[in-house]
Design a protein around this motif. Structure first.
Motif, PDB file in Angstrom:
ATOM      1  N   PHE A  74       0.836  -1.206   0.000  1.00 50.63           N
ATOM      2  CA  PHE A  74       0.000   0.000   0.000  1.00 50.63           C
ATOM      3  C   PHE A  74       0.873   1.259   0.000  1.00 50.63           C
ATOM      4  CE2 PHE A  74      -1.834   3.420   2.638  1.00 50.63           C
ATOM      5  CZ  PHE A  74      -2.858   3.818   1.785  1.00 50.63           C
ATOM      6  N   CYS A  75       1.895   1.264   0.848  1.00 47.41           N
ATOM      7  CA  CYS A  75       2.771   2.444   0.936  1.00 47.41           C
ATOM      8  C   CYS A  75       3.525   2.669  -0.368  1.00 47.41           C
ATOM      9  CB  CYS A  75       3.754   2.288   2.099  1.00 47.41           C
ATOM     10  SG  CYS A  75       2.957   2.395   3.722  1.00 47.41           S
ATOM     11  N   ALA A  76       3.914   1.583  -1.037  1.00 48.32           N
ATOM     12  CA  ALA A  76       4.588   1.728  -2.331  1.00 48.32           C
ATOM     13  C   ALA A  76       3.663   2.413  -3.335  1.00 48.32           C
ATOM     14  CB  ALA A  76       5.025   0.359  -2.853  1.00 48.32           C
ATOM     15  N   ARG A  77       2.392   1.999  -3.356  1.00 42.61           N
ATOM     16  CA  ARG A  77       1.426   2.632  -4.281  1.00 42.61           C
ATOM     17  C   ARG A  77       1.207   4.098  -3.919  1.00 42.61           C
ATOM     18  NH1 ARG A  77      -0.831  -2.501  -3.979  1.00 42.61           N
ATOM     19  NH2 ARG A  77      -2.359  -1.971  -2.369  1.00 42.61           N
ATOM     20  N   LEU A  78       1.148   4.381  -2.628  1.00 45.09           N
ATOM     21  CA  LEU A  78       0.971   5.768  -2.170  1.00 45.09           C
ATOM     22  C   LEU A  78       2.141   6.637  -2.653  1.00 45.09           C
ATOM     23  CD1 LEU A  78      -0.148   6.836   1.384  1.00 45.09           C
ATOM     24  CD2 LEU A  78       1.861   7.891   0.373  1.00 45.09           C
ATOM     25  N   LEU A  79       3.362   6.095  -2.522  1.00 47.99           N
ATOM     26  CA  LEU A  79       4.545   6.873  -2.914  1.00 47.99           C
ATOM     27  C   LEU A  79       4.668   7.007  -4.430  1.00 47.99           C
ATOM     28  CD1 LEU A  79       7.111   5.464  -0.302  1.00 47.99           C
ATOM     29  CD2 LEU A  79       6.087   7.757  -0.323  1.00 47.99           C
ATOM     30  N   ARG A  80       4.113   6.043  -5.181  1.00 48.04           N
ATOM     31  CA  ARG A  80       4.115   6.189  -6.658  1.00 48.04           C
ATOM     32  C   ARG A  80       3.313   7.416  -7.061  1.00 48.04           C
ATOM     33  NH1 ARG A  80       8.204   3.016  -8.007  1.00 48.04           N
ATOM     34  NH2 ARG A  80       7.934   0.857  -7.412  1.00 48.04           N
ATOM     35  N   ARG A  81       2.336   7.791  -6.204  1.00 47.24           N
ATOM     36  CA  ARG A  81       1.510   8.971  -6.511  1.00 47.24           C
ATOM     37  C   ARG A  81       2.066  10.222  -5.847  1.00 47.24           C
ATOM     38  NH1 ARG A  81      -2.619   4.920  -5.853  1.00 47.24           N
ATOM     39  NH2 ARG A  81      -3.761   4.594  -7.808  1.00 47.24           N
ATOM     40  N   ASP A  82       2.379  10.122  -4.553  1.00 44.99           N
ATOM     41  CA  ASP A  82       2.711  11.325  -3.785  1.00 44.99           C
ATOM     42  C   ASP A  82       4.154  11.371  -3.291  1.00 44.99           C
ATOM     43  OD1 ASP A  82       0.211  12.479  -4.050  1.00 44.99           O
ATOM     44  OD2 ASP A  82      -0.622  11.384  -2.363  1.00 44.99           O
ATOM     45  N   GLY A  83       5.009  10.479  -3.789  1.00 39.32           N
ATOM     46  CA  GLY A  83       6.412  10.480  -3.384  1.00 39.32           C
ATOM     47  C   GLY A  83       7.128  11.806  -3.588  1.00 39.32           C
ATOM     48  N   PRO A  84       6.853  12.533  -4.710  1.00 39.67           N
ATOM     49  CA  PRO A  84       7.549  13.808  -4.926  1.00 39.67           C
ATOM     50  C   PRO A  84       7.383  14.805  -3.771  1.00 39.67           C
ATOM     51  CG  PRO A  84       6.529  13.088  -6.962  1.00 39.67           C
ATOM     52  CD  PRO A  84       6.077  12.121  -5.904  1.00 39.67           C
ATOM     53  N   ILE A  85       6.308  14.672  -2.991  1.00 40.92           N
ATOM     54  CA  ILE A  85       6.108  15.574  -1.830  1.00 40.92           C
ATOM     55  C   ILE A  85       7.274  15.469  -0.853  1.00 40.92           C
ATOM     56  CG2 ILE A  85       4.661  15.954   0.228  1.00 40.92           C
ATOM     57  CD1 ILE A  85       2.248  15.059  -1.489  1.00 40.92           C
ATOM     58  N   VAL A  86       7.869  14.254  -0.756  1.00 38.67           N
ATOM     59  CA  VAL A  86       9.003  14.062   0.171  1.00 38.67           C
ATOM     60  C   VAL A  86      10.298  13.794  -0.601  1.00 38.67           C
ATOM     61  CG1 VAL A  86       7.678  13.353   2.195  1.00 38.67           C
ATOM     62  CG2 VAL A  86       8.278  11.633   0.479  1.00 38.67           C
ATOM     63  N   GLY A  87      10.325  14.243  -1.860  1.00 36.39           N
ATOM     64  CA  GLY A  87      11.561  14.181  -2.645  1.00 36.39           C
ATOM     65  C   GLY A  87      11.861  12.825  -3.260  1.00 36.39           C
ATOM     66  N   ILE A  88      10.831  11.968  -3.442  1.00 36.76           N
ATOM     67  CA  ILE A  88      11.042  10.641  -4.022  1.00 36.76           C
ATOM     68  C   ILE A  88      10.457  10.604  -5.428  1.00 36.76           C
ATOM     69  CG2 ILE A  88      10.517   8.160  -3.801  1.00 36.76           C
ATOM     70  CD1 ILE A  88      12.439   9.197  -1.694  1.00 36.76           C
ATOM     71  N   ASP A  89      11.288  10.218  -6.408  1.00 36.03           N
ATOM     72  CA  ASP A  89      10.819  10.088  -7.784  1.00 36.03           C
ATOM     73  C   ASP A  89       9.832   8.925  -7.883  1.00 36.03           C
ATOM     74  OD1 ASP A  89      11.133   8.790 -10.629  1.00 36.03           O
ATOM     75  OD2 ASP A  89      11.782  10.865 -10.837  1.00 36.03           O
ATOM     76  N   ARG A  90       8.796   9.074  -8.688  1.00 35.55           N
ATOM     77  CA  ARG A  90       7.741   8.054  -8.754  1.00 35.55           C
ATOM     78  C   ARG A  90       8.228   6.719  -9.304  1.00 35.55           C
ATOM     79  NH1 ARG A  90       4.593  12.753 -10.266  1.00 35.55           N
ATOM     80  NH2 ARG A  90       2.956  13.133  -8.699  1.00 35.55           N
TER      81      ARG A  90
END
Length: 757
Positions: free
Chosen positions: A96-112
């Motif tokens: 679930f967290c991986a899917r969340l970061l694929r969408r909103d990762g850039p908010i914390v500096g993570i490329d999708r």
């Protein structure tokens, strides 16, 4: 007129129905072992969709393994139909967290398009970080530093938190290494497992807009195995539940056995404090085990102080006694298990070895069991051994796919740059990485600009450019082809197929494993083309040992007490029931009641895996990690009830010696000779391949020993000591050594790596 049965509510008992039909607000379901918790979760989801008109897209169900998530979705398909579940979110916390970061990762500096590094990749990055920060591996073990970083991430801390409040020198060094470790992960556009949870929580902490978006999306959240949640998972759920607090958790405090992974039993014990208006439902009717098995498990776990009272019961009638078996040593213990399995099969009480699980506290204990099972010709599978995904050729293929997906992944590149051999060694790779950093380009781009690298020869430059062109071609193919076709192109264009198919049997086996990976890839062709590769890599990165357990395999299952959680078997053998083995010596030496209580919960988990028969075995002496110990029986055996337990305390009747009469030191040789004679007679006349062991003559007992009383010796971990006695044991030597700080220890010379001082 016949009344049509309700498939959602009719199969439930009153307590299960109470949990399933709860409306809004927090819900704590205390589900004892085998009480139907998966049924309750799936039927609750079905009830929310059908009876309360909650859209499937507004439901999030979180589990701890892919296996549990798959089982839940399959049950739901049967209950409400696939078409109504298309938008339902069912998966693991990390998924679930991986899917969340694929969408909103850039908010914390993570490329999708980030990669998820598995344990081996993480260890490689950590070692580089240790080298970059001059942290000596001889002084600080990478495993110890990794454990400190993982624990801190699960507590939602960062390097600065660790540096400001260190418990010792290890924490201080870990804080320095951690900063560089995270930098290397970001340079490679990668995250580790712990980052998935940590960064998801950071997204919610950083962005109110993102938090509100995810809270609005999920009206109802359901969580399996809540007793195994850690701090990060606890905080994530608090964020998602928001003001609605439509959070339904299922768990059993008596099965909380993962504190070493950061799990906190207080999360479930304090649920009613965190959510004062929570409804609590206890599921105490067991559908798995006999009453005698349940009574034995309860008799042990009730000795814990930190637990919610519950007592399992069953409608099942009858059942055999729980059996406690005493053995001379670990080999005799394994033989007792093997003989009992043969008896159960012969008498029709087990339908085959697939009905059987043999449990142990630590992986090292499996060696004696494996040796004996091979000798007896008993098929077995080890869960948690070298997994399919850890095999070299599988990891190579996955590294190529990761590099196609993420050209910045320097650790994937390191694995495949010279596989198959291309004359590109460590020096060339280091020069390539240095060039990528200097020009601020990805390693993928640096490959095709290898003529900029002046520190390597022209031949290496050409080889790098050629490899870069192959990877660019594969990256283009990855944007157009279905995943299985991409794998076909990959193994052809890189020369990997030719490399593996070298005419040897091992090569064919390795190629078969790559083909098995391709078969797995076919499961993803129903997804949109652009989602196939990322989904495939993500789900493989998050596979656990239990996900690889093969239920239908016609073999006994050898598995640790921790890994068996969530599984069930008609017949269960729990081996190594001795003080110092189970409970583990670490728990005893810690002096903490909480650690002993966790070991006791682990014992409860083991016993409740059994449906029909439970055996608990212990040995009077055990050689483990090169040391021979004579441990007393486990305290957990002392906690078993007096009724419903059969104790087999003698050597097999054919041995004729009772344990009480046997002088252990004097009569071991006699026992070993009789055991060998019995086995030789049993296998007489059979071809060597039937015996399951190598055909070689037994080595004569050596008359001279290497060590003598009075010798000063050095042991790698115990330090310097003095030999008290040394006795020949078959083709080995048992050395009793007095260590000034560690006491008197019995060691097997062939394992213990003793050297004269």
């Amino acid at each position: 007129m016949d009344v049509v049965a309700d498939p959602i509510l009719d199969p439930l008992n009153p307590e299960q129905r109470d949990a399933v039909t709860h409306g809004d607000g927090p819900l704590l379901i205390l589900a004892g072992a085998g009480s139907g918790k998966t049924r309750v979760l799936t039927h609750r989801i079905a009830y929310l969709i059908r009876d309360l008109a909650v859209p499937a897209s507004a439901i999030l169900a979180v589990t701890f393994t892919n296996k549990a998530a798959k089982e839940m979705r399959e049950r739901l398909d049967r209950l409400v139909g696939k078409e109504r579940l298309a938008e339902l979110t069912v998966g693991t916390f990390h998924g679930f967290c991986a899917r969340l970061l694929r969408r909103d990762g850039p908010i914390v500096g993570i490329d999708r398009s980030f990669a998820i590094y598995d344990e081996a990749d993480q260890r490689a990055v950590l070692r580089q970080a240790m080298g970059d920060t001059n942290a000596s591996e001889r002084v600080f073990a990478p495993g110890a530093i990794a454990a400190v970083i993982s624990s801190a991430k699960n507590e939602l801390k960062g390097p600065a938190d660790l540096a400001s409040n260190p418990k010792g020198q290890l924490d201080r060094i870990a804080a320095i290494v951690w900063k560089r470790y995270d930098e290397l992960l970001r340079e490679n556009n990668a995250v580790d497992f712990d980052d998935l949870l940590l960064l998801a929580c950071r997204v919610f902490e950083t962005s109110d807009r993102a938090l509100e978006k995810w809270q609005d999306r999920y009206q109802h959240i359901l969580v399996d195995e809540y007793q195994d949640t850690n701090r990060a998972q606890y905080v994530l759920l608090r964020y998602l539940a928001g003001f609605k607090q439509n959070l339904a958790v299922v768990g059993d405090d008596d099965q909380s056995v993962f504190s070493w992974r950061g799990a906190d039993v207080r999360n479930i014990l304090d649920f009613e404090r965190d959510y004062p208006n929570a409804k609590v439902v206890k599921l105490e009717q067991n559908y798995r085990s006999t009453q005698r098995i349940l009574d034995a498990a309860h008799s042990v776990v009730r000795n814990n102080g930190a637990r919610k009272e519950k007592k399992l019961w069953t409608d099942r009638q009858g059942g055999t006694d729980v059996v406690v078996m005493q053995a001379y040593d670990e080999s005799h213990e394994a033989e007792l298990v093997a003989r009992e399995i043969e008896r159960l099969q012969r008498e029709g009480e087990a339908h085959g070895t697939r009905d059987v699980a043999v449990l142990y506290r630590t992986n090292a204990q499996s060696r004696a069991i494996e040796d004996t099972f091979r000798a007896f010709g008993l098929a077995y599978q080890i869960v948690g051994g070298v997994s399919f995904y850890q095999r070299r050729e599988v990891k190579d293929t996955l590294a190529y796919l990761r590099l196609i997906r993420n050209p910045q992944d320097a650790f994937a590149l390191a694995r495949v740059l010279n596989t198959p051999p291309r004359g590109l060694g460590d020096k060339t790779r280091a020069a390539l990485l240095a060039t990528a950093r200097e020009h601020e380009i990805s390693v993928g781009e640096a490959l095709e600009k290898a003529d900029l690298i002046t520190t390597i020869q022209r031949r290496q430059q050409d080889a790098l450019i050629a490899f870069g062109k192959v990877m660019r071609r594969l990256r283009t193919a990855g944007e157009q082809l279905a995943l299985p076709r991409l794998i076909d192109d990959l193994v052809t264009l890189t020369g990997y197929e030719t490399y593996l198919k070298d005419g040897t049997e091992e090569g064919e086996e390795r190629w078969a494993n790559v083909q098995e990976l391709r078969t797995l890839a076919e499961d993803y062709i129903a997804l949109p083309q652009e989602e196939q590769l990322p989904s495939f890599l993500e789900e493989i990165a998050l596979v656990s040992d239990v996900d690889e357990y093969q239920e239908a395999k016609p073999a006994a299952t050898l598995i640790t007490m921790h890994a068996v959680k969530g599984l069930e078997f008609p017949v269960v053998f729990m081996t190594g029931m001795e003080e110092g083995v189970f409970p583990h010596i670490r728990a005893i030496d810690s002096g903490k009641e909480s650690e002993l209580e966790e070991e006791r919960r682990l014992c409860y988990v083991g016993i409740t895996r059994a449906k029909d028969r439970a055996y608990l075995t212990y040995a009077r002496r055990r050689s483990l990690f090169g040391r021979t110990n004579m441990n007393p029986p486990s305290r957990f055996l002392m906690e078993l009830p007096s009724e419903g337990v059969e104790v087999r305390g003698n050597i097999e009747t054919e041995e004729r010696d009772s344990w009480a009469e046997l002088d252990w030191e004097r009569d071991r040789g006699r026992y070993e000779e009789r055991k060998q004679a019995r086995r030789d007679a049993m296998l007489a006349g059979l071809p060597g391949s039937w015996t399951g062991r190598a055909t070689k003559e037994r080595t004569a007992v050596v008359s001279e020993t290497r060590f003598r009383a009075g010798d000063r010796v050095i042991h790698p971990s115990l330090g310097e000591g003095m030999v008290v006695t040394s006795v020949a044991r078959d083709d080995d030597e048992e050395v009793t050594v007095a260590f000034p700080d560690k006491g008197v220890k019995k060691l097997m010379a062939s394992f213990a790596k003793l050297a004269r001082a």
